[in-house]
Design an enzyme around this catalytic site. Structure first.
Site, PDB file in Angstrom:
ATOM      1  N   LYS A 158      75.703  47.393  26.932  1.00 44.00           N
ATOM      2  CA  LYS A 158      77.105  47.508  27.322  1.00 44.00           C
ATOM      3  C   LYS A 158      78.000  47.193  26.139  1.00 44.00           C
ATOM      4  CE  LYS A 158      75.240  48.250  31.233  1.00 44.00           C
ATOM      5  NZ  LYS A 158      75.039  49.634  31.685  1.00 44.00           N
ATOM      6  N   LYS A 258      74.374  56.874  41.205  1.00 44.80           N
ATOM      7  CA  LYS A 258      74.284  55.567  41.844  1.00 44.80           C
ATOM      8  C   LYS A 258      74.538  55.749  43.336  1.00 44.80           C
ATOM      9  CE  LYS A 258      75.114  52.262  38.153  1.00 44.80           C
ATOM     10  NZ  LYS A 258      75.215  53.057  36.922  1.00 44.80           N
TER      11      LYS A 258
HETATM   12 MG    MG Z   1      76.788  52.932  33.472  1.00 43.40          MG
END
Ligand code: MG
Length: 363
Positions: A158, A258
């Site tokens: 990230k 997702k």
């Molecule tokens: Mg992502």
């Protein structure tokens, strides 16, 4: 319906530390049928700041939808889904746990594991990727060392903090990868388009997939025209219209499917099939949750052929609590879908405690 507190083993942050997380609030539902088959589903947003979803919203949505779902045949999954869409337009993430429970029931009724209802089990194992929170180069490498120990060789790191610092972090992390290790830089909407173009221009020799550089699909497409790296769209894929637009605009090489964000397995399966047609690779996962959610995700991934299936992230590795038995078998950086009928994961009702709500068909 249960509310389940899920503390994380280590604190987590996104987008250069602008969003921080220490625990997740998950919702688990059990659907009972008059034939005695029981289905389980779960919805667990990644806190309230990751995207347009929050835990109490899941529970309010399930309460809103319960009178619609009760009394329908859960194995007629598209019929149930259309009824949910009529009763509550939008709000895909609140439909995902109910939809998951219907798939669990339908595959138990058919006597097959969920992956065989979703197109059929493919050979081999599902590759997992780690999720490495934002930090300094040494903090990121310390986390990568932990997950390497656990067997992971594919990392989603990230970034998305200050772009100048991110350029240094990306080059340093890339240089520290071993042979055979794979890497995604996930910006989590952290850059403005001009910052994204500058950062990707300065790191173009790395040739790593860069995920969700900007806030929305319009900004993403501005960047897409000006950079050469392979790109991924994650947070900006919510609806089927988004999926069609991504294909139509050649927006990316990879999408993040997702489950709860896009509305559950029913929608994920449709998007999966469109991606296969368009040649777009997929990270098949969810926004969070226990081994129940993880097992459902692994079934969809197991039913999706490589190389279109890219990698899967499973949240429960990061948690100190997982009140679920059975389900997907995970070993190091790999997983295999359960052979049992249905999802094959069994929440421990004693560990779950008292349900927060019970909904029954009015007689
Ligand atoms: Mg992502």
């Amino acid at each position: 319906m249960w509310a389940v507190d899920l503390p994380m083993a280590r604190p987590y942050s996104l987008a250069g530390g602008r969003s921080r997380y220490r625990r997740l609030d998950s919702t688990i539902v059990r659907l009972d049928t008059d034939e005695g088959i029981v289905g389980w589903g779960e919805g667990c947003p990644w806190g309230s700041t990751y995207e347009a979803a929050f835990a109490r919203g899941v529970r309010a949505g399930v309460e809103e939808l319960a009178p619609t779902v009760l009394g329908l045949d859960p194995s007629r999954i598209d019929v149930v889904y259309r009824a949910m869409d009529r009763a509550l337009p939008g709000h895909p993430y609140v439909k995902s746990p109910l939809d998951m429970a219907c798939w669990d029931i339908a595959s138990k009724a058919a006597g097959v594991p969920l992956c065989d209802m979703l197109g059929g089990r493919t050979d081999g194992r599902v590759r997992l990727h780690s999720s490495v929170p934002s930090g300094s180069v040494s903090e990121i490498m310390a986390e990568i060392d932990i997950v390497r120990e656990q067997g992971y060789s594919f990392h989603s790191v990230k970034v998305g903090g200050d772009p100048e610092g991110d350029i240094d972090r990306m080059k340093s992390i890339d240089a520290r990868m071993a042979d055979g290790e794979e890497l995604t830089f996930d910006v989590n909407r952290g850059w403005l388009p001009a910052q994204a173009v500058a950062a990707l221009d300065a790191t173009r020799e790395l040739r790593r997939v860069v995920e969700q550089p900007c806030n929305d699909l319009d900004q993403h497409l501005q960047v897409r025209r000006l950079v050469h790296q392979p790109l991924a769209v994650d947070e900006s894929l919510v609806t089927m219209r988004d999926m069609l637009r991504i294909i139509d605009t050649d927006a990316c090489e990879v999408v993040g499917l997702k489950l709860s964000r896009i509305g559950g397995l029913t929608v994920a399966r449709r998007m999966r099939d469109l991606c296969m047609e368009a040649g777009i690779r997929m990270n098949i996962e969810d926004t969070g949750g226990t081994g129940l959610q993880a097992s459902a995700v692994v079934h969809l991934a197991q039913a999706t052929p490589e190389p279109l299936r890219r990698a899967t992230w499973l949240c429960h590795d990061r948690l100190t609590r997982n009140p679920v038995e059975g389900g997907a078998v995970t070993e190091g950086g790999w997983a295999v879908a359960s052979d049992e009928p249905g999802i094959g994961a069994h929440p421990d009702e004693v560990a779950l405690g008292d349900p927060v709500a019970v909904f029954a068909l009015e007689s």
